[in-house]
Design a protein around this motif. Structure first.
Motif, mmCIF file in Angstrom:
data_model
loop_
_atom_site.group_PDB
_atom_site.id
_atom_site.type_symbol
_atom_site.label_atom_id
_atom_site.label_comp_id
_atom_site.label_asym_id
_atom_site.label_seq_id
_atom_site.Cartn_x
_atom_site.Cartn_y
_atom_site.Cartn_z
ATOM 1 N N ALA A 215 -4.415 -4.755 -2.838
ATOM 2 C CA ALA A 215 -3.072 -4.424 -2.563
ATOM 3 C C ALA A 215 -2.628 -3.181 -3.529
ATOM 4 N N ALA A 216 -1.876 -2.410 -2.835
ATOM 5 C CA ALA A 216 -1.233 -1.150 -3.431
ATOM 6 C C ALA A 216 0.245 -1.130 -2.913
ATOM 7 N N PRO A 217 0.936 -1.890 -3.759
ATOM 8 C CA PRO A 217 2.488 -1.631 -3.663
ATOM 9 C C PRO A 217 3.176 -0.501 -4.100
ATOM 10 N N SER A 218 4.195 -0.044 -3.466
ATOM 11 C CA SER A 218 5.281 1.042 -3.771
ATOM 12 C C SER A 218 6.751 0.686 -3.512
ATOM 13 N N PHE A 219 7.525 1.297 -4.258
ATOM 14 C CA PHE A 219 8.854 1.030 -4.196
ATOM 15 C C PHE A 219 9.466 2.101 -3.079
ATOM 16 N N LEU A 220 10.381 1.441 -2.504
ATOM 17 C CA LEU A 220 10.928 2.695 -1.380
ATOM 18 C C LEU A 220 12.424 2.446 -1.819
ATOM 19 N N PRO A 221 12.763 3.883 -2.608
ATOM 20 C CA PRO A 221 14.220 4.080 -2.706
ATOM 21 C C PRO A 221 15.081 4.329 -1.799
ATOM 22 N N ASP A 222 14.685 4.882 -0.607
ATOM 23 C CA ASP A 222 15.403 5.318 0.576
ATOM 24 C C ASP A 222 15.585 3.950 1.338
ATOM 25 N N GLN A 223 14.965 2.765 1.063
ATOM 26 C CA GLN A 223 15.262 1.477 1.715
ATOM 27 C C GLN A 223 15.946 0.551 0.885
ATOM 28 N N SER A 224 16.514 1.048 -0.129
ATOM 29 C CA SER A 224 17.049 0.332 -1.385
ATOM 30 C C SER A 224 18.460 0.545 -1.295
ATOM 31 N N ASP A 225 19.131 -0.216 -2.088
ATOM 32 C CA ASP A 225 20.616 -0.206 -2.364
ATOM 33 C C ASP A 225 20.790 -1.221 -3.536
#
Length: 131
Positions: free
Chosen positions: A10-20
């Protein structure tokens, strides 16, 4: 080599544009690579995920296939897909298993190692995978 075996990375990543963050919503993507490391062709039939946020809230997700597919993998073949989830905290974990059926009818589970979802993770660092 095991007769029936899939390895999972698994390679996870944060999605700032889909976060609030102000609303307590954090979006994450994860790219999964499933490789048939066994001796027999087998199909990934279903998934079982355990997702836990930073407060310990746990959610289980079960369903057929992955991203609408049930890939049949020959020995040595790999299948990669990207999916996502949302948490109410800036960090959490995911792990689980895939239920698989080999060409000869044998059934087996492929464990998905625990990995960390972290909104504060530096994009230049390697994601943390806990074994």
């Amino acid at each position: 080599m095991a007769k029936y075996q899939f390895s999972v990375e698994a390679a996870p990543s944060f999605l700032p544009d889909q976060s609030d963050p102000e609303a307590g919503l954090y979006g994450f993507a994860y790219t999964i690579t499933v490789r048939n490391t066994g001796e027999v062709a087998a199909q990934l039939v279903s998934r079982h995920w355990i997702i836990q946020d930073g407060r310990g809230h746990t959610e289980e997700v079960k369903g057929l296939g992955v991203v609408g597919q049930q890939p049949l993998l020959q020995p040595g073949e790999a299948f990669q897909y990207t999916s996502g989830c949302r948490l109410r905290t800036a960090s959490g974990t995911m792990h689980g298993s895939y239920f698989c059926v080999a060409e000869d009818g044998a059934r087996f589970e492929a464990p998905i190692p625990l990995f960390v979802l972290d909104a504060n993770h530096d994009a230049g660092e390697r994601p943390r995978v806990l074994h």
